[in-house]
Structures are given as structure tokens and as C-alpha cells.
Design an enzyme around this catalytic site. Structure first.
Site, short mmCIF file in Angstrom:
data_model
loop_
_atom_site.label_atom_id
_atom_site.label_comp_id
_atom_site.label_asym_id
_atom_site.label_seq_id
_atom_site.Cartn_x
_atom_site.Cartn_y
_atom_site.Cartn_z
N GLY A 1 -65.12 -6.54 72.04
CA GLY A 1 -66.32 -5.74 71.82
C GLY A 1 -66.58 -5.46 70.35
O GLY A 1 -67.74 -5.50 69.89
N THR A 2 -65.54 -5.16 69.61
CA THR A 2 -65.71 -4.83 68.19
C THR A 2 -66.32 -6.00 67.42
O THR A 2 -67.26 -5.82 66.64
CB THR A 2 -64.34 -4.45 67.58
OG1 THR A 2 -63.83 -3.32 68.29
CG2 THR A 2 -64.45 -4.13 66.11
N ASN B 1 -68.83 5.82 75.68
CA ASN B 1 -67.42 5.70 76.05
C ASN B 1 -66.71 7.03 76.19
O ASN B 1 -65.70 7.13 76.86
CB ASN B 1 -66.68 4.81 75.06
CG ASN B 1 -66.97 5.17 73.62
OD1 ASN B 1 -68.12 5.18 73.19
ND2 ASN B 1 -65.93 5.50 72.87
N GLN C 1 -68.85 -0.42 77.91
CA GLN C 1 -68.46 0.49 78.99
C GLN C 1 -69.27 0.26 80.27
O GLN C 1 -68.86 0.72 81.34
CB GLN C 1 -68.64 1.95 78.54
CG GLN C 1 -67.65 2.40 77.50
CD GLN C 1 -66.23 2.56 78.05
OE1 GLN C 1 -66.02 2.79 79.23
NE2 GLN C 1 -65.25 2.40 77.17
N SER D 1 -66.74 -6.52 76.50
CA SER D 1 -65.30 -6.71 76.26
C SER D 1 -64.57 -6.84 77.59
O SER D 1 -64.83 -6.07 78.52
CB SER D 1 -64.76 -5.51 75.49
OG SER D 1 -63.36 -5.63 75.35
N HIS E 1 -61.33 -6.34 78.41
CA HIS E 1 -60.24 -5.43 78.81
C HIS E 1 -60.74 -4.09 79.35
O HIS E 1 -59.94 -3.27 79.81
CB HIS E 1 -59.23 -5.24 77.67
CG HIS E 1 -59.65 -4.32 76.57
ND1 HIS E 1 -59.25 -3.02 76.53
CD2 HIS E 1 -60.40 -4.52 75.47
CE1 HIS E 1 -59.74 -2.45 75.43
NE2 HIS E 1 -60.45 -3.34 74.77
N THR F 1 -60.22 -22.05 67.25
CA THR F 1 -59.84 -22.57 68.56
C THR F 1 -60.01 -21.48 69.61
O THR F 1 -59.58 -20.35 69.41
CB THR F 1 -58.37 -23.07 68.53
OG1 THR F 1 -58.28 -24.08 67.52
CG2 THR F 1 -57.94 -23.63 69.87
N CYS G 1 -59.65 5.50 69.75
CA CYS G 1 -59.58 5.23 68.33
C CYS G 1 -59.39 6.51 67.53
O CYS G 1 -58.84 6.50 66.44
CB CYS G 1 -60.85 4.54 67.86
SG CYS G 1 -61.41 3.29 69.00
C1 LIG Z 1 -63.73 -0.31 73.76
C2 LIG Z 1 -65.08 -0.30 73.19
C3 LIG Z 1 -65.43 -1.16 72.12
C4 LIG Z 1 -64.43 -2.05 71.45
O1 LIG Z 1 -64.08 -3.16 72.26
P1 LIG Z 1 -62.75 -3.97 71.90
O2 LIG Z 1 -62.79 -5.14 72.81
O3 LIG Z 1 -61.61 -3.04 72.18
O4 LIG Z 1 -62.84 -4.36 70.47
C5 LIG Z 1 -66.73 -1.14 71.66
N1 LIG Z 1 -67.66 -0.32 72.21
C6 LIG Z 1 -67.36 0.51 73.22
C7 LIG Z 1 -68.44 1.36 73.80
C8 LIG Z 1 -66.07 0.55 73.75
O5 LIG Z 1 -65.79 1.38 74.75
#
Ligand SMILES: *Cc1c(COP(=O)(O)O)cnc(C)c1O
Length: 387
Positions: A69-70, A149, A177, A197, A199, A235, A323
Site C-alpha cells: 500500500g505504501t 485505518n 482498509q 495491500s 496483507h 523481478t 505506525c
Molecule cells: C496499512 C495501510 C497502508 C500501508 O500498506 P502497506 O502494504 O503496509 O505498505 C496504507 N494505507 C492504509 C489506509 C493502511 O491501512
């Protein structure tokens, strides 16, 4: 152990793990190679791209895999800024975005871009009228998150998408989210760029994607070999991408049932905490919020101390965004919805999965009550601890 921090990380779904394993052990070929082990990996990526695209109403060639996500947020915002700097240098976002968006915008401010950070109401909701009023002839991008989030509030994405479309301004949403938790259809909602993202939806860490609507010309983000249609070199994370797609498929399949279960658990947990702990308040919108999000402030306590005590009792929780845990700063989201610094420091975020049970929540409520009352007791004037 009672895990109530699913907004920070989720358990890898068994079917995602199973889908990933062969790409570590047998099919480890480089997807860029021409022998069959490589082409099998390449095919797996293209199947994953198809199914993720389908899950959000996109086309396969609009999905670009990233490290999460980042990276997707960074690419969307910096990419749009760079591509459109000739047209204007103004960006509209909100005060309650994830740091991946906020800090990217701050970085752009240092290189001559202007950013408007919109206020939100006491529920954490952006007002469409405020978005409209913030727009200028030199506005090149609107970035508003799909769901927050920390407090779970769902933003009026369809309305913002319609407004952006009408004005011809690019619209990015951080849907990390939301995607996999609530229905997300990019075309219906007028979204041009969307970050996801894996995870956060029972997929593996370190993989995600950016949806880039066809025709929105974003610059390539990582230079190198020609992967991801010359836009994001390196890759490919084949096992990660395969696991992401398997998790996304599962998320869509179980969404209805998961939402019903989590909503009932969420409302039960919220009701108990609010009625059994005097002076507590719910943060975020009471109804327009993510199915699994509970965020409550308790008077006279430090959220960080509460988390440590809960951890000793086997409960994994958060005080807001993962974070910022460890940092002492109060949450920027809670301040933005009008909490005082003190109130913001006393917040607890509990985020559920469909695997949580009512029994777990009953046990958690008892532990939270015990810890909150003990912390409040320690705070009382005359207590020898703090004198
Ligand atoms: C967790 C999160 C991210 C970051 O995603 P990562 O895959 O951990 O880098 C970005 N935005 C929101 C709203 C999130 O909850």
C-alpha cells in the site's frame, strides 16, 4: 492469545499459503525467462492480474503490482504530480490520511507543490462541499482514503469520484482498509487511481497493487528492467502476487458472511465497552464504518500503558495506527475529529476478523475493564505511584 488488531495485519489465509508454496519450492523460475518454468510464473502473474482486476471492476492492464500500500500511495501521488506539473501544482487531500499519503504530500510541498488538507467532521467524514470549495484551476489531484485505518469511517467516495470526473481532475483513493472488506468497484465509483495491500485482507505482506485507469498517464515509478509494462521495474514477487490473488478471491467470496458476522461482533463489543466503562466514547461514525472496527476513548488513561497491560493479558490491540505505536504523539486522526490531546491519548482500537468469537470478545471486555479501571485508579490524586 486474542488477536484484535486486524487493521494492522491479518492471518495469511490457508488457501493463499497453499497457492504460494509451489512458487518458492518448484516453480522458482524468473517470469522474464523463456523456458517453461519461467513462463509458468509469468502465466501465474497474468492470472493473478486478471482475477484482481475482475474483483474491482477493472481491466487486467490497469493493475500494476507493487510492494504494498505504501508504494502504491507514493506512486499514485508522486506519479500524478510529476506527470501533471505542467498543468498545475495543487493537490487536495484530507487531514486523516495514512502517513503513506500525508508524508508523500509533505515531500511534494518541499518541491513546490501546494497541498490543501481538508478538515473532517466529528465522525471523520469529509464533506463533499469542502472538496468542491478547495478545487482551483491548478488542482491536479484529489486523494481521499476509502476507509480510515484508525476509526473505520467510510468516506463518500462515489460523490468525490463524480465531482472529480465532472471537473476532469484525477482522483486517487487509498483503499487499503476497504478493498476486500466492502464492495469496491472502480468504474462505478469514478476512481482513477487506487491503492491496495494484500496483507490487510489475509494475503502476504510486501505486496499490493496500484489500479491506474487506462489513459491516466502516470510516469514509471521504478526504473530498471521492463516489468509491469515498463512502469515498475524489478523481478516480480511471484509468490506474493499469487498469494495476493488467492486472498482477494477468498475475500470477495466470503465478504457477505464476513461483514454480517463482524458487524454483529463490532456492535456487541462497542455496546459493552461504552455501557460498562463510564465516560468512554466511540470514535468514528456509528454506522458508516468498517465492519470490524471499534475505536473507543477512555477518560484518564494513556493508550500506550493500556496496550502494554493488555499484551500481558494475551490481547493484541492498538491505540490507532501501528505506525504510531511506540511514538508518543497523539493520533492525527483523533485530533482531526475534535478530540483533545488528552482524549486522543486514551484511545483503544480493536479490529476484528471473521474468526473472532463472542467468547473472545467477552474475555477481552473483562480484561479491558480491569486494565482501564486500574490505570484510572493509579491516576487519582494522592496515589503514591505518581506523586
Ligand atoms: C496499512 C495501510 C497502508 C500501508 O500498506 P502497506 O502494504 O503496509 O505498505 C496504507 N494505507 C492504509 C489506509 C493502511 O491501512
Amino acid at each position: 492469545m486474542i488477536y484484535l488488531d486486524n487493521a494492522a495485519a491479518t492471518r495469511l489465509a490457508p488457501e493463499a499459503l497453499e497457492a504460494m508454496l509451489p512458487f518458492f519450492t518448484e516453480n522458482y523460475g524468473n517470469p522474464g525467462s523463456i523456458y517453461s518454468m519461467g513462463t509458468a510464473a509469468k502465466r501465474a502473474i497474468s492470472d493473478a492480474r486478471e482475477s484482481i482486476a475482475e474483483s474491482m471492476g477493472a481491466r487486467a492492464d490497469e493493475i500494476y503490482f507493487t510492494s504494498g500500500g505504501t508504494e502504491a500511495d507514493n506512486w499514485a501521488i508522486k506519479g500524478a504530480a510529476k506527470a501533471l506539473a505542467g498543468r498545475g501544482r495543487h493537490i487536495v487531500t484530507t487531514r486523516i490520511e495514512h502517513p503513506a499519503v500525508l508524508n508523500t504530500c509533505r515531500a511534494l510541498e518541499e518541491s513546490g507543490f501546494e497541498v490543501t488538507y481538508l478538515d473532517v467532521d466529528r465522525y471523520g467524514m469529509v464533506k463533499i462541499q469542502d472538496v468542491q470549495e478547495a478545487l482551483r484551476p491548478d488542482t491536479i489531484l484529489i486523494s481521499v482514503m476509502f476507509a480510515n485505518n484508525e476509526i473505520g469511517t467510510l468516506e463518500p467516495i462515489a460523490e468525490i469520484g463524480a465531482l472529480a470526473g465532472e471537473k476532469g481532475i484525477l482522483f486517487h483513493t487509498d483503499a487499503v482498509q476497504a478493498y476486500g472488506q466492502v464492495p469496491v468497484q472502480v468504474q462505478e465509483l469514478g476512481i482513477d487511481l487506487m491503492s491496495v495491500s494484500a496483507h490487510k485482507l489475509n494475503g502476504p505482506k510486501g505486496v499490493g497493487c496500484l489500479y491506474i485507469k487506462r489513459g491516466s498517464r502516470l510516469r514509471s515509478f521504478v526504473h530498471g528492467g521492463g516489468q509491469e509494462r515498463n512502469s515498475r521495474a524489478g523481478t516480480e514477487n511471484v509468490p506474493g502476487i499469487v498469494g495476493f490473488a488467492a486472498a482477494a478471491k477468498r475475500a470477495v467470496r466470503i465478504m457477505e458472511e464476513k461483514t454480517a458476522k463482524e458487524t454483529a461482533l463490532r456492535d456487541y463489543l462497542t455496546e459493552r465497552l461504552l455501557t460498562e466503562i463510564p465516560g468512554s466514547r466511540l470514535n468514528g461514525h456509528p454506522k458508516l464504518r468498517l465492519p470490524g472496527n471499534v475505536n473507543i476513548s477512555f477518560p484518564g488513561i494513556e493508550g500506550e500503558s493500556l496496550l502494554i497491560m493488555l499484551d500481558m493479558q494475551g490481547i493484541c490491540a492498538s491505540s490507532g495506527s501501528a505506525c504510531s505505536s511506540g511514538a508518543i504523539d497523539p493520533s492525527h486522526v483523533l485530533l482531526a475529529i475534535g478530540l483533545s490531546e488528552k482524549e486522543a491519548r486514551g484511545a483503544l482500537r480493536l479490529t476484528l476478523s471473521e474468526e473472532n468469537t463472542k467468547e473472545e470478545l467477552d474475555a477481552a471486555v473483562e480484561k479491558v475493564k480491569e486494565c482501564v479501571f486500574r490505570l484510572q485508579e493509579m491516576r487519582k490524586p494522592g496515589d503514591s505511584f505518581l506523586q
